[in-house]
Write a protein that holds these residues in place. Structure first.
Motif, PDB file in Angstrom:
ATOM      1  N   ARG A 206       0.981  -1.217  -0.029  1.00  0.00           N
ATOM      2  CA  ARG A 206      -0.221  -0.166   0.164  1.00  0.00           C
ATOM      3  C   ARG A 206       0.948   1.188   0.086  1.00  0.00           C
ATOM      4  O   ARG A 206       0.123   2.035  -0.489  1.00  0.00           O
ATOM      5  CB  ARG A 206      -0.762   0.224   1.263  1.00  0.00           C
ATOM      6  N   LEU A 207       2.149   0.984   0.389  1.00  0.00           N
ATOM      7  CA  LEU A 207       3.280   2.530   0.195  1.00  0.00           C
ATOM      8  C   LEU A 207       3.950   2.653  -0.878  1.00  0.00           C
ATOM      9  O   LEU A 207       3.929   4.227  -1.237  1.00  0.00           O
ATOM     10  CB  LEU A 207       4.286   2.022   1.196  1.00  0.00           C
ATOM     11  N   GLY A 208       3.351   2.042  -2.141  1.00  0.00           N
ATOM     12  CA  GLY A 208       4.087   2.184  -3.277  1.00  0.00           C
ATOM     13  C   GLY A 208       4.923   3.436  -3.145  1.00  0.00           C
ATOM     14  O   GLY A 208       6.426   2.758  -2.609  1.00  0.00           O
ATOM     15  N   GLU A 209       5.065   3.876  -3.977  1.00  0.00           N
ATOM     16  CA  GLU A 209       6.750   4.713  -3.923  1.00  0.00           C
ATOM     17  C   GLU A 209       7.240   6.069  -2.502  1.00  0.00           C
ATOM     18  O   GLU A 209       8.227   5.698  -2.893  1.00  0.00           O
ATOM     19  CB  GLU A 209       6.273   6.241  -4.782  1.00  0.00           C
ATOM     20  N   LEU A 210       5.810   5.320  -1.768  1.00  0.00           N
ATOM     21  CA  LEU A 210       6.585   5.795  -0.571  1.00  0.00           C
ATOM     22  C   LEU A 210       7.217   5.043   1.070  1.00  0.00           C
ATOM     23  O   LEU A 210       7.845   5.296   1.578  1.00  0.00           O
ATOM     24  CB  LEU A 210       5.333   6.465   0.698  1.00  0.00           C
ATOM     25  N   ALA A 211       7.443   3.612  -0.502  1.00  0.00           N
ATOM     26  CA  ALA A 211       8.343   3.010   1.010  1.00  0.00           C
ATOM     27  C   ALA A 211       9.544   3.359   0.684  1.00  0.00           C
ATOM     28  O   ALA A 211      10.347   3.549  -0.769  1.00  0.00           O
ATOM     29  CB  ALA A 211       8.281   1.479  -0.097  1.00  0.00           C
ATOM     30  N   PRO A 212       9.847   3.655   1.802  1.00  0.00           N
ATOM     31  CA  PRO A 212      11.566   4.021   2.164  1.00  0.00           C
ATOM     32  C   PRO A 212      12.471   2.965   1.073  1.00  0.00           C
ATOM     33  O   PRO A 212      12.291   1.094   1.244  1.00  0.00           O
ATOM     34  CB  PRO A 212      12.203   4.122   3.376  1.00  0.00           C
ATOM     35  N   GLU A 213      13.653   3.882   0.432  1.00  0.00           N
ATOM     36  CA  GLU A 213      14.905   2.158  -0.100  1.00  0.00           C
ATOM     37  C   GLU A 213      15.621   1.771   0.571  1.00  0.00           C
ATOM     38  O   GLU A 213      15.838   1.206   0.210  1.00  0.00           O
ATOM     39  CB  GLU A 213      15.480   3.654  -1.037  1.00  0.00           C
ATOM     40  N   SER A 214      15.509   2.320   2.178  1.00  0.00           N
ATOM     41  CA  SER A 214      17.110   1.803   3.365  1.00  0.00           C
ATOM     42  C   SER A 214      15.927   1.022   4.013  1.00  0.00           C
ATOM     43  O   SER A 214      16.871   0.218   4.741  1.00  0.00           O
ATOM     44  CB  SER A 214      17.473   3.382   3.776  1.00  0.00           C
ATOM     45  N   ALA A 215      14.489   0.604   3.211  1.00  0.00           N
ATOM     46  CA  ALA A 215      13.701  -0.246   4.411  1.00  0.00           C
ATOM     47  C   ALA A 215      14.863  -2.081   4.250  1.00  0.00           C
ATOM     48  O   ALA A 215      14.864  -1.586   3.326  1.00  0.00           O
ATOM     49  CB  ALA A 215      12.510  -0.849   4.068  1.00  0.00           C
ATOM     50  N   LEU A 216      14.310  -2.380   5.204  1.00  0.00           N
ATOM     51  CA  LEU A 216      14.347  -3.825   4.625  1.00  0.00           C
ATOM     52  C   LEU A 216      13.253  -4.906   4.783  1.00  0.00           C
ATOM     53  O   LEU A 216      12.372  -4.713   5.573  1.00  0.00           O
ATOM     54  CB  LEU A 216      15.147  -4.646   6.390  1.00  0.00           C
TER      55      LEU A 216
END
Lengths: 156, 365
Positions: A113-123
């Motif tokens: 649901r985050l789409g592009e809001l998912a942080p790139e640094s996420a695990l």
């Protein structure tokens, strides 16, 4: 790039142990995305992780209804989020989730649901049930180089 | 009770719905003069559950309209009120803040006392509003995301005997419906299917029955249903209507059995207090399920305890329960100042310590 490491978690207890081993690696500003279908063990993983870093372990109810539950832990504030009911990025901003990504440890279920809001640094942990063994979960661990170093020794 | 008549406006905006209501109580039972809820029921079916109303702004805009409508329907103006009650938590912080700000504005502008109310206390006191129960009574509260047993001894005196350590039953029904391709909300659709099925055809677990406490768990039932479904699909290549009905019936029976047995245990603890008029109140969507309700009625009957289930419109989020809970606090002399703050977490019973693998306090617990 090599494929992400995949580990076998043969039981709910193994999932809990994996969660507890990951917890000490987390600091505020970390986002852990928990992918996988209903019944894959996402909430179980989050519950075990949160309770492992609480001085007095408390209830960790499902956030499906409340969207977010926050907990004070020895690692800092942890947000446990379930985005299943969310329908757009505006709502995620209203929820304070984007700010929390910087300030808290965020465990996010239904991260698509985050789409592009998912942080790139996420695990990203992707939980997959096994067709033949009902207790087995395969977890694909997907993070950047930074995570590879930080998780060394856990997901070996 | 020979009390002066009191009229309170209540505001509720702690989760999906925005609501305002006017409740009056003189001698005898309280009257709901108006109860306005602006919810999102139309969208339930499309999204596998309730679409959340998280925007504080949206709550704030709707609150204005709700208050005007509630006063209109009651035929009153702000001048006719004795106080403003508002949900101050627990819940989604944006919504709670919008309600608290609105209530402060109204209280200040109209020169009325402000009373902050715990949302869960609103639910827990509803059987007094609807059925005039006397303290202490046993409450099985199953509303939205929570499920807990409470002994209600006074407007601010609650003891939690136990609750779910993971999913609430309503959530388990919603997720089961999702797994079986049935429409949302899951409660009614699973119940309708279950009526056509054989509850004994598939074996479902009865989680936590082996433990003597009043805690519940429903997450494992959902997983058991998923496994049974996948096994049938693997064997037959698909799910027949009869299979689906049997799965629903087995699942529902497991929920009913667990709730009934844990209620039996909670009643035993409650009855040890020798209540003057013993009563069990079940508030929430689960009481609308006929099989579950029947199982709980039987348990109450066997214990010689009165059974009541407030009407569903007063078990889902509403402001009449907030106005009423505010009225009870008002009679205790409680007033809040302009420093009343919104609390995302606010457990009803802070006395019970957490337990490993099943503690006590969730944001809504």
């Amino acid at each position: 790039m090599s494929p992400p490491p995949v580990i076998d978690l043969p039981s709910p207890d193994a999932t809990a142990a994996f969660a507890a081993s990951l917890a000490p690696c987390l600091v505020p500003g970390d986002v852990v995305l928990l992918d996988g279908p209903v019944g894959a063990g996402k909430s179980h993983f989050a519950r075990a992780l949160i309770q492992s870093v609480q001085e007095v372990p408390e209830d960790v109810p499902s956030p499906t209804f409340t969207l977010v539950q926050s907990y004070d832990t020895s690692r800092g504030t942890i947000w446990h989020c379930d985005l299943y009911r969310m329908s757009g990025p505006d709502e995620l901003v209203e929820l304070g989730l984007i700010d929390a990504f910087d300030e808290a440890i965020c465990l996010v279920e239904w991260p698509d649901r985050l789409g592009e809001l998912a942080p790139e640094s996420a695990l990203r942990l992707t939980f997959t049930p096994d067709g033949s063994d009902p207790d087995l979960r395969k977890v694909a661990i997907n993070g950047g180089a930074d995570w590879t170093g930080r998780l060394a020794g856990i997901a070996a | 009770m020979a009390d002066t008549p009191l009229t309170l406006l209540g505001l509720e905006s702690s989760c999906d719905d925005t609501a305002a209501a006017v409740v009056r109580q003189g001698d005898g039972p309280a009257d709901i003069l108006s109860s306005v809820v602006h919810g999102q029921a139309d969208f339930h079916a499309a999204f596998g559950g309730v679409v959340p109303e998280i925007a504080a702004r949206a709550h704030a805009e709707k609150l204005d309209l709700c208050v005007i409508e509630a006063l209109d329907k009651a035929g009153l103006t702000l001048r006719d009120l004795d106080g403003i009650a508002v949900t101050a938590g627990p819940g989604l912080i944006g919504g709670v803040m919008a309600g608290v700000m609105m209530a402060k504005g109204l209280a200040l502008g109209a020169g009325l006392p402000l009373i902050g109310v715990n949302h869960l206390a609103g639910h827990a006191l509803t059987p007094r509003l609807t059925d005039g129960l006397v303290f202490p009574y046993l409450m099985l509260l199953v509303s939205g995301g929570h499920c807990q047993f409470l002994v209600v001894r006074g407007p601010e005196d609650f003891s939690r005997l136990g609750g779910t350590i993971d999913d609430a039953p309503g959530e388990a029904f919603d997720k089961s419906a999702r797994l079986l391709g049935l429409p949302q909300p899951g409660g009614p659709s699973v119940e309708a299917e279950a009526a056509l099925g054989d509850p004994a055809h598939f074996a479902f677990p009865r989680p936590l029955l082996d433990r003597p406490d009043c805690n519940l768990s429903f997450s494992g039932l959902k997983t058991a249903l998923l496994r049974a479904r996948d096994q049938i699909v693997a064997e037959k290549g698909g799910l027949t209507r009869a299979d689906r009905a049997d799965l629903c019936a087995g699942f529902q029976q497991a929920v009913a059995d667990v709730l009934a047995e844990k209620t039996r245990r909670a009643l035993r603890i409650y009855m040890a207090e020798a209540p003057s008029v013993p009563a069990l109140a079940v508030a929430g969507g689960v009481a609308a399920n006929r099989a579950i309700r029947q199982a709980l009625e039987e348990v109450a009957d066997q214990a010689g305890v009165r059974f009541t289930a407030p009407p569903l419109r007063l078990c889902t989020d509403n402001a009449a329960m907030i106005a009423y809970a505010g009225l009870e606090r008002f009679r205790l002399g409680r007033r809040d100042g302009m420093d009343l703050s919104a609390r995302p977490r606010w457990p009803l019973d802070c006395s019970v310590p957490g337990l490993v693998g099943g503690g006590r306090k969730g944001a809504k617990a």
